[in-house]
Design a protein around this motif. Structure first.
Motif, PDB file in Angstrom:
ATOM      1  N   ILE A  48       0.849  -1.195   0.000  1.00 59.11           N
ATOM      2  CA  ILE A  48       0.000   0.000   0.000  1.00 59.11           C
ATOM      3  C   ILE A  48       0.887   1.249   0.000  1.00 59.11           C
ATOM      4  O   ILE A  48       1.995   1.226   0.514  1.00 59.11           O
ATOM      5  CB  ILE A  48      -0.955  -0.047   1.226  1.00 59.11           C
ATOM      6  CG1 ILE A  48      -2.020   1.045   1.182  1.00 59.11           C
ATOM      7  CG2 ILE A  48      -0.220  -0.073   2.549  1.00 59.11           C
ATOM      8  CD1 ILE A  48      -3.273   0.690   1.979  1.00 59.11           C
ATOM      9  N   ASP A  49       0.380   2.326  -0.584  1.00 58.31           N
ATOM     10  CA  ASP A  49       1.163   3.555  -0.689  1.00 58.31           C
ATOM     11  C   ASP A  49       0.165   4.720  -0.683  1.00 58.31           C
ATOM     12  O   ASP A  49      -0.989   4.530  -1.023  1.00 58.31           O
ATOM     13  CB  ASP A  49       1.910   3.531  -2.031  1.00 58.31           C
ATOM     14  CG  ASP A  49       2.955   4.620  -2.135  1.00 58.31           C
ATOM     15  OD1 ASP A  49       3.302   5.218  -1.100  1.00 58.31           O
ATOM     16  OD2 ASP A  49       3.416   4.873  -3.265  1.00 58.31           O
ATOM     17  N   PHE A  50       0.597   5.925  -0.295  1.00 52.80           N
ATOM     18  CA  PHE A  50      -0.358   7.024  -0.381  1.00 52.80           C
ATOM     19  C   PHE A  50       0.268   8.290  -0.946  1.00 52.80           C
ATOM     20  O   PHE A  50       1.474   8.477  -0.923  1.00 52.80           O
ATOM     21  CB  PHE A  50      -1.005   7.306   0.984  1.00 52.80           C
ATOM     22  CG  PHE A  50      -0.134   8.096   1.939  1.00 52.80           C
ATOM     23  CD1 PHE A  50       0.705   7.447   2.814  1.00 52.80           C
ATOM     24  CD2 PHE A  50      -0.168   9.481   1.944  1.00 52.80           C
ATOM     25  CE1 PHE A  50       1.516   8.167   3.691  1.00 52.80           C
ATOM     26  CE2 PHE A  50       0.633  10.224   2.807  1.00 52.80           C
ATOM     27  CZ  PHE A  50       1.479   9.548   3.685  1.00 52.80           C
ATOM     28  N   ARG A  51      -0.610   9.147  -1.497  1.00 49.75           N
ATOM     29  CA  ARG A  51      -0.205  10.459  -2.009  1.00 49.75           C
ATOM     30  C   ARG A  51      -1.225  11.471  -1.485  1.00 49.75           C
ATOM     31  O   ARG A  51      -2.403  11.146  -1.362  1.00 49.75           O
ATOM     32  CB  ARG A  51      -0.249  10.501  -3.543  1.00 49.75           C
ATOM     33  CG  ARG A  51       0.459   9.367  -4.258  1.00 49.75           C
ATOM     34  CD  ARG A  51       1.939   9.598  -4.406  1.00 49.75           C
ATOM     35  NE  ARG A  51       2.272  10.719  -5.278  1.00 49.75           N
ATOM     36  CZ  ARG A  51       2.487  10.617  -6.587  1.00 49.75           C
ATOM     37  NH1 ARG A  51       2.335   9.462  -7.192  1.00 49.75           N
ATOM     38  NH2 ARG A  51       2.835  11.679  -7.305  1.00 49.75           N
ATOM     39  N   ASN A  52      -0.759  12.694  -1.189  1.00 51.19           N
ATOM     40  CA  ASN A  52      -1.664  13.751  -0.728  1.00 51.19           C
ATOM     41  C   ASN A  52      -1.988  14.704  -1.862  1.00 51.19           C
ATOM     42  O   ASN A  52      -1.141  14.993  -2.699  1.00 51.19           O
ATOM     43  CB  ASN A  52      -1.008  14.588   0.374  1.00 51.19           C
ATOM     44  CG  ASN A  52      -0.932  13.826   1.685  1.00 51.19           C
ATOM     45  OD1 ASN A  52      -1.822  13.042   2.006  1.00 51.19           O
ATOM     46  ND2 ASN A  52       0.138  14.044   2.430  1.00 51.19           N
ATOM     47  N   LYS A  53      -3.215  15.202  -1.865  1.00 48.68           N
ATOM     48  CA  LYS A  53      -3.548  16.295  -2.782  1.00 48.68           C
ATOM     49  C   LYS A  53      -4.562  17.195  -2.093  1.00 48.68           C
ATOM     50  O   LYS A  53      -5.526  16.710  -1.503  1.00 48.68           O
ATOM     51  CB  LYS A  53      -4.090  15.752  -4.105  1.00 48.68           C
ATOM     52  CG  LYS A  53      -4.386  16.869  -5.098  1.00 48.68           C
ATOM     53  CD  LYS A  53      -4.246  16.454  -6.529  1.00 48.68           C
ATOM     54  CE  LYS A  53      -4.717  17.566  -7.450  1.00 48.68           C
ATOM     55  NZ  LYS A  53      -4.329  17.412  -8.815  1.00 48.68           N
ATOM     56  N   VAL A  54      -4.303  18.502  -2.173  1.00 47.74           N
ATOM     57  CA  VAL A  54      -5.216  19.468  -1.563  1.00 47.74           C
ATOM     58  C   VAL A  54      -6.122  20.032  -2.653  1.00 47.74           C
ATOM     59  O   VAL A  54      -5.647  20.475  -3.696  1.00 47.74           O
ATOM     60  CB  VAL A  54      -4.425  20.599  -0.861  1.00 47.74           C
ATOM     61  CG1 VAL A  54      -5.383  21.629  -0.287  1.00 47.74           C
ATOM     62  CG2 VAL A  54      -3.524  20.034   0.222  1.00 47.74           C
ATOM     63  N   LEU A  55      -7.421  19.997  -2.397  1.00 44.95           N
ATOM     64  CA  LEU A  55      -8.389  20.521  -3.363  1.00 44.95           C
ATOM     65  C   LEU A  55      -9.068  21.744  -2.777  1.00 44.95           C
ATOM     66  O   LEU A  55      -9.269  21.827  -1.567  1.00 44.95           O
ATOM     67  CB  LEU A  55      -9.464  19.485  -3.665  1.00 44.95           C
ATOM     68  CG  LEU A  55      -9.048  18.171  -4.309  1.00 44.95           C
ATOM     69  CD1 LEU A  55     -10.274  17.312  -4.584  1.00 44.95           C
ATOM     70  CD2 LEU A  55      -8.310  18.424  -5.611  1.00 44.95           C
ATOM     71  N   ASP A  56      -9.436  22.670  -3.635  1.00 47.30           N
ATOM     72  CA  ASP A  56     -10.222  23.808  -3.190  1.00 47.30           C
ATOM     73  C   ASP A  56     -11.680  23.500  -3.498  1.00 47.30           C
ATOM     74  O   ASP A  56     -12.084  23.436  -4.650  1.00 47.30           O
ATOM     75  CB  ASP A  56      -9.772  25.075  -3.943  1.00 47.30           C
ATOM     76  CG  ASP A  56     -10.430  26.311  -3.365  1.00 47.30           C
ATOM     77  OD1 ASP A  56     -11.661  26.282  -3.168  1.00 47.30           O
ATOM     78  OD2 ASP A  56      -9.721  27.295  -3.101  1.00 47.30           O
ATOM     79  N   LYS A  61     -10.170  24.508   1.681  1.00 51.43           N
ATOM     80  CA  LYS A  61      -9.121  23.570   1.261  1.00 51.43           C
ATOM     81  C   LYS A  61      -9.384  22.208   1.903  1.00 51.43           C
ATOM     82  O   LYS A  61      -9.460  22.091   3.125  1.00 51.43           O
ATOM     83  CB  LYS A  61      -7.747  24.080   1.692  1.00 51.43           C
ATOM     84  CG  LYS A  61      -7.390  25.438   1.102  1.00 51.43           C
ATOM     85  CD  LYS A  61      -6.724  25.276  -0.245  1.00 51.43           C
ATOM     86  CE  LYS A  61      -6.137  26.574  -0.755  1.00 51.43           C
ATOM     87  NZ  LYS A  61      -7.135  27.510  -1.261  1.00 51.43           N
ATOM     88  N   VAL A  62      -9.529  21.213   1.073  1.00 48.26           N
ATOM     89  CA  VAL A  62      -9.770  19.853   1.569  1.00 48.26           C
ATOM     90  C   VAL A  62      -8.559  19.000   1.190  1.00 48.26           C
ATOM     91  O   VAL A  62      -8.198  18.912   0.016  1.00 48.26           O
ATOM     92  CB  VAL A  62     -11.049  19.249   0.933  1.00 48.26           C
ATOM     93  CG1 VAL A  62     -11.256  17.811   1.389  1.00 48.26           C
ATOM     94  CG2 VAL A  62     -12.267  20.094   1.279  1.00 48.26           C
ATOM     95  N   LYS A  63      -7.932  18.421   2.225  1.00 43.91           N
ATOM     96  CA  LYS A  63      -6.746  17.605   1.956  1.00 43.91           C
ATOM     97  C   LYS A  63      -7.151  16.144   1.828  1.00 43.91           C
ATOM     98  O   LYS A  63      -7.671  15.549   2.765  1.00 43.91           O
ATOM     99  CB  LYS A  63      -5.755  17.762   3.104  1.00 43.91           C
ATOM    100  CG  LYS A  63      -4.465  16.996   2.904  1.00 43.91           C
ATOM    101  CD  LYS A  63      -3.540  17.295   4.065  1.00 43.91           C
ATOM    102  CE  LYS A  63      -2.317  16.424   4.020  1.00 43.91           C
ATOM    103  NZ  LYS A  63      -1.505  16.617   5.219  1.00 43.91           N
ATOM    104  N   LEU A  64      -6.917  15.613   0.655  1.00 45.21           N
ATOM    105  CA  LEU A  64      -7.197  14.192   0.451  1.00 45.21           C
ATOM    106  C   LEU A  64      -5.901  13.409   0.611  1.00 45.21           C
ATOM    107  O   LEU A  64      -4.883  13.756   0.005  1.00 45.21           O
ATOM    108  CB  LEU A  64      -7.747  13.934  -0.954  1.00 45.21           C
ATOM    109  CG  LEU A  64      -9.115  14.500  -1.323  1.00 45.21           C
ATOM    110  CD1 LEU A  64      -9.513  14.036  -2.726  1.00 45.21           C
ATOM    111  CD2 LEU A  64     -10.194  14.101  -0.326  1.00 45.21           C
TER     112      LEU A  64
END
Ligand SMILES: Nc1nc2c(ncn2[C@@H]2O[C@H](COP(=O)(O)OP(=O)(O)OP(=O)(O)O)[C@@H](O)[C@H]2O)c(=O)[nH]1
Length: 205
Positions: A48-56, A61-64
């Protein structure tokens, strides 16, 4: 609490990508995060691995935090442990692979067993660009999603079709849940997705 243009949603929204090996989970994440398609030889995810992305999302601002899981059976026990903390699950099948579609029910059973009761689940039929090789009709995906009461859309990590929309819709739902007042109606995820697809002529990238 009033949220301004620059406000940050404090909670980090954990989104998990699940589905059979080879359906395109890693490619969907890479397309969303980097806007690129991982063509060429298929390298299966290990563990398993993860990446972050912040959306407006509407000024917030929502951090996924997006977890890419391995679809291979031998890693199943590793991924089970991560279900519990997930706020949303993007469940993928491959429109060119009937077995991956037939396995959706088993994936949903697994989700009900290991994930939180109120987890947001969205069904995605990926590789919609592969018109020649397609074996699962869009209507079959729609029917299955209706049967299980989950929102649905087709995507393509190759062309970018609906990739942004699938993550944005999830982020909107999670933001709405965490900020909505007790008397406010629920966010209508499928209605939002349908509306966005209509506006974009079904070809949103
Ligand atoms: N035509 C087409 N091919 C795709 C698409 N998405 C992924 N692929 C191809 O499908 C193969 C598998 O993609 P991955 O993203 O690695 O699949 P995965 O679901 O992460 O697989 P595991 O890591 O084993 O669980 C690769 O060869 C990709 O190039 C798509 O939207 N369209």
């Amino acid at each position: 609490m009033e949220f301004t243009e620059t406000a940050w949603l404090r909670c980090c929204c954990k989104v998990m990508l699940v589905g059979d090996s080879g359906v395109g989970k890693t490619c969907l994440l890479v397309r969303f995060k980097d806007g690129a398609f991982l063509a060429g030889s298929f390298i299966s995810t290990v563990g398993i691995d993860f990446r972050n992305k912040v959306l407006d999302i509407d000024g917030v601002k929502v951090k996924l935090q997006i977890w890419d899981t391995a679809g291979q059976e031998r890693f199943r026990s590793v991924t089970h442990a991560y279900y519990r903390d997930a706020h949303a699950l993007l469940l993928l099948y491959d429109v060119t692979n009937k077995a991956s579609f037939n396995n959706i029910q088993a994936w949903l059973t697994e989700i009900h067993e290991y994930a939180q009761k109120d987890v947001v689940v969205m069904l995605l039929g990926n590789k919609a660009d592969s018109t020649q090789e397609r074996v699962v009709k869009r209507e079959d995906g729609e029917k299955l999603a209706k049967e299980f009461g989950v929102p649905f859309m087709e995507t393509s990590a190759r062309s970018g079709l609906n990739v942004e929309l699938s993550f944005t819709a999830i982020a909107k739902e999670l933001k709405h849940r965490s900020m909505k007042g007790p008397d406010e109606p629920k966010f209508q995820l499928q209605a939002y997705v349908n509306q966005e697809m209509r506006t974009a002529g079904c070809c949103r990238t």
